[in-house]
Write a protein that holds these residues in place. Structure first.
Motif, PDB file in Angstrom:
ATOM      1  N   PRO A  32       0.768  -1.306  -0.106  1.00 51.32           N
ATOM      2  CA  PRO A  32      -0.124   0.009  -0.033  1.00 51.32           C
ATOM      3  C   PRO A  32       0.997   1.277  -0.044  1.00 51.32           C
ATOM      4  CG  PRO A  32      -0.004  -1.237   2.286  1.00 51.32           C
ATOM      5  CD  PRO A  32       0.696  -1.847   1.101  1.00 51.32           C
ATOM      6  N   THR A  33       2.065   1.152   0.655  1.00 52.28           N
ATOM      7  CA  THR A  33       2.975   2.450   0.683  1.00 52.28           C
ATOM      8  C   THR A  33       3.435   2.761  -0.659  1.00 52.28           C
ATOM      9  OG1 THR A  33       3.266   2.201   3.040  1.00 52.28           O
ATOM     10  CG2 THR A  33       4.641   3.674   2.027  1.00 52.28           C
ATOM     11  N   ARG A  35       2.126   2.066  -3.442  1.00 48.51           N
ATOM     12  CA  ARG A  35       1.248   2.247  -4.368  1.00 48.51           C
ATOM     13  C   ARG A  35       0.777   3.584  -4.015  1.00 48.51           C
ATOM     14  NH1 ARG A  35      -2.317  -0.980  -7.279  1.00 48.51           N
ATOM     15  NH2 ARG A  35      -1.660  -2.694  -5.710  1.00 48.51           N
ATOM     16  N   LYS A  36       1.111   4.071  -2.755  1.00 48.99           N
ATOM     17  CA  LYS A  36       0.808   5.516  -2.499  1.00 48.99           C
ATOM     18  C   LYS A  36       1.769   6.679  -3.172  1.00 48.99           C
ATOM     19  CE  LYS A  36      -0.155   8.533   1.592  1.00 48.99           C
ATOM     20  NZ  LYS A  36      -0.267   8.478   2.881  1.00 48.99           N
ATOM     21  N   ARG A  38       3.000   6.291  -6.153  1.00 47.26           N
ATOM     22  CA  ARG A  38       2.203   6.451  -7.544  1.00 47.26           C
ATOM     23  C   ARG A  38       0.988   6.181  -7.722  1.00 47.26           C
ATOM     24  NH1 ARG A  38       6.664   8.498  -7.364  1.00 47.26           N
ATOM     25  NH2 ARG A  38       8.284   8.736  -9.116  1.00 47.26           N
ATOM     26  N   PRO A  39      -0.006   6.809  -7.074  1.00 48.63           N
ATOM     27  CA  PRO A  39      -1.483   6.520  -6.956  1.00 48.63           C
ATOM     28  C   PRO A  39      -2.086   6.344  -8.339  1.00 48.63           C
ATOM     29  CG  PRO A  39      -1.105   8.784  -6.338  1.00 48.63           C
ATOM     30  CD  PRO A  39       0.407   8.440  -6.551  1.00 48.63           C
ATOM     31  N   ASP A  40      -1.674   7.140  -9.534  1.00 46.65           N
ATOM     32  CA  ASP A  40      -2.268   6.835 -10.787  1.00 46.65           C
ATOM     33  C   ASP A  40      -1.486   5.780 -11.559  1.00 46.65           C
ATOM     34  OD1 ASP A  40      -3.886   9.236  -9.990  1.00 46.65           O
ATOM     35  OD2 ASP A  40      -2.345  10.532 -10.749  1.00 46.65           O
ATOM     36  N   LYS A  42      -0.953   1.893 -12.996  1.00 41.09           N
ATOM     37  CA  LYS A  42      -1.692   0.852 -12.904  1.00 41.09           C
ATOM     38  C   LYS A  42      -0.429  -0.277 -12.775  1.00 41.09           C
ATOM     39  CE  LYS A  42      -4.682  -2.125 -15.360  1.00 41.09           C
ATOM     40  NZ  LYS A  42      -4.082  -3.339 -14.850  1.00 41.09           N
ATOM     41  N   TRP A  43      -0.226  -0.527 -11.735  1.00 42.74           N
ATOM     42  CA  TRP A  43       1.054  -1.409 -11.196  1.00 42.74           C
ATOM     43  C   TRP A  43       0.877  -2.698 -11.940  1.00 42.74           C
ATOM     44  CZ3 TRP A  43       5.080   0.310  -8.523  1.00 42.74           C
ATOM     45  CH2 TRP A  43       5.271   1.569  -7.883  1.00 42.74           C
ATOM     46  N   TYR A 116       5.551  12.970  -0.400  1.00 39.12           N
ATOM     47  CA  TYR A 116       4.268  12.156  -0.688  1.00 39.12           C
ATOM     48  C   TYR A 116       3.318  12.243   0.686  1.00 39.12           C
ATOM     49  CZ  TYR A 116       7.287  10.113  -4.179  1.00 39.12           C
ATOM     50  OH  TYR A 116       8.135   9.756  -5.362  1.00 39.12           O
ATOM     51  N   ASP A 122       2.123   4.488   7.147  1.00 41.16           N
ATOM     52  CA  ASP A 122       2.553   4.190   5.807  1.00 41.16           C
ATOM     53  C   ASP A 122       3.771   3.317   5.805  1.00 41.16           C
ATOM     54  OD1 ASP A 122       0.505   5.198   4.243  1.00 41.16           O
ATOM     55  OD2 ASP A 122       1.580   7.344   4.890  1.00 41.16           O
TER      56      ASP A 122
END
Length: 336
Positions: A32-33, A35-36, A38-40, A42-43, A116, A122
């Motif tokens: 989750p961290t 992903r935070k 680069r929130p936009d 699509k990993w 960030y 986080d």
């Protein structure tokens, strides 16, 4: 036996900056961290080397090379901006299913927290970064408290200095402030004029109506003087009913004479107090010169204005006179 979903949930909690990569080097899941950061993005399905650039070890060029770094420290950063630096370590998954790469910020954690907007939530509860964040927050709080204290102390210092240079009754500058301003003007070599003004019949106000009436008169006089002068000029109360006005860059005798007449005229208007009228007037003496050689002193200037004031009072009061050479002899002659 736990499911993959349950294992991922545990990983999210204890190492929230991980990435699981399949044998082809594509990202399967991230914490989750991460992903935070680069929130936009699509990993899932993205190639690991399209998201991250590995600076060390330099030999890594493929997923096979990456797996062979197992146990070694990885130095990597995002390819896009901000290119946050990361540290990592890789652990191969069983049966050649890929690898899990756990990452951290290392010494760049402070920049990351700022960039960030990260919080202690986080990070893993056992991550030493939490302790560092607490220390940083404590330091920031201490620095802010110190800054606020310094501001208050500075404000108190300014207030104390202002009070030390202010006449408490009228709000004008006091003798100390006038001396300081006069010395500064002399040292600067600038032209100026100094007017010494003394109230006429002020003693009668105190004697007949009391000192409260006298205070009200002095406050009224101060307002009149401030209204008649420029913001760049100095108005000071230097004695009981004595005032000094310093005019910056002003040596025009006609202009100064007109200003003195206007002051005297306004001060002759009766001042109401307690249902009665306080009647005063004023006499003024002015000295003006160009101080080029630096030999003139504040004491000399004040003496010249005093002599001019003495001459004004001697000519019938409610008058204004300029200092002229030879006035010293006239004063001596009158004294005899």
């Amino acid at each position: 036996m736990m499911t993959g979903q349950q294992l991922a949930a545990i990983a999210d909690h204890i190492c929230p900056m991980y990435a699981i990569v399949d044998p082809r080097g594509r990202i399967v899941r991230v914490g989750p961290t991460l992903r935070k950061l680069r929130p936009d993005l699509k990993w899932e399905g993205r190639r690991f080397f399209r998201v991250f650039d590995l600076s060390r070890p330099r030999r890594v060029r493929s997923m096979e090379d990456l797996v062979n770094t197992a146990g070694s420290k990885l130095h990597l950063h995002f390819r896009d901006t901000p290119q946050t630096s990361l540290k990592g370590v890789l652990v191969p998954l069983p049966e050649g299913q890929g690898a899990i790469i756990n990452m951290s910020f290392g010494i760049s954690v402070l920049e990351a927290v700022r960039d960030y907007d990260l919080t202690s939530a986080d990070f893993s509860p056992t991550d030493l970064t939490i302790e560092m964040l607490y220390l940083v927050e404590a330091k920031s709080a201490a620095m802010e408290a110190s800054r606020q204290l310094n501001l208050r102390l500075q404000g108190a210092k300014i207030a104390a200095e202002e009070q030390a240079f202010t006449d408490t009754l009228t709000g004008l500058k006091n003798r100390r402030a006038m001396d300081h301003i006069l010395e500064r003007l002399i040292n600067s070599g600038r032209d100026f004029a100094l007017m010494h003004l003394d109230l006429d019949y002020f003693k009668q106000v105190n004697d007949t109506l009391g000192h409260a009436a006298g205070d009200a008169v002095l406050q009224h006089v101060a307002r009149v003087m401030v209204d008649c002068t420029r913001q760049s000029d100095t108005v000071a109360r230097v004695g009981g009913d004595e005032f000094v006005l310093i005019f910056n860059d002003l040596r025009d005798a006609r202009q100064l004479d007109g200003l003195a007449e206007r002051l005297i005229s306004q001060l002759e208007v009766p001042i109401p107090y307690g249902g009665k009228q306080c009647k005063i007037s004023a006499s003024a003496g002015t000295t003006l010169s160009v101080w080029h050689d630096g030999t003139i002193t504040a004491a000399q200037i004040m003496n010249e204005s005093d002599l001019a004031l003495y001459a004004a009072k001697g000519s019938g009061r409610a008058r204004h006179c300029f200092y002229q050479k030879g006035m010293e002899k006239d004063v001596l002659a009158q004294g005899n």
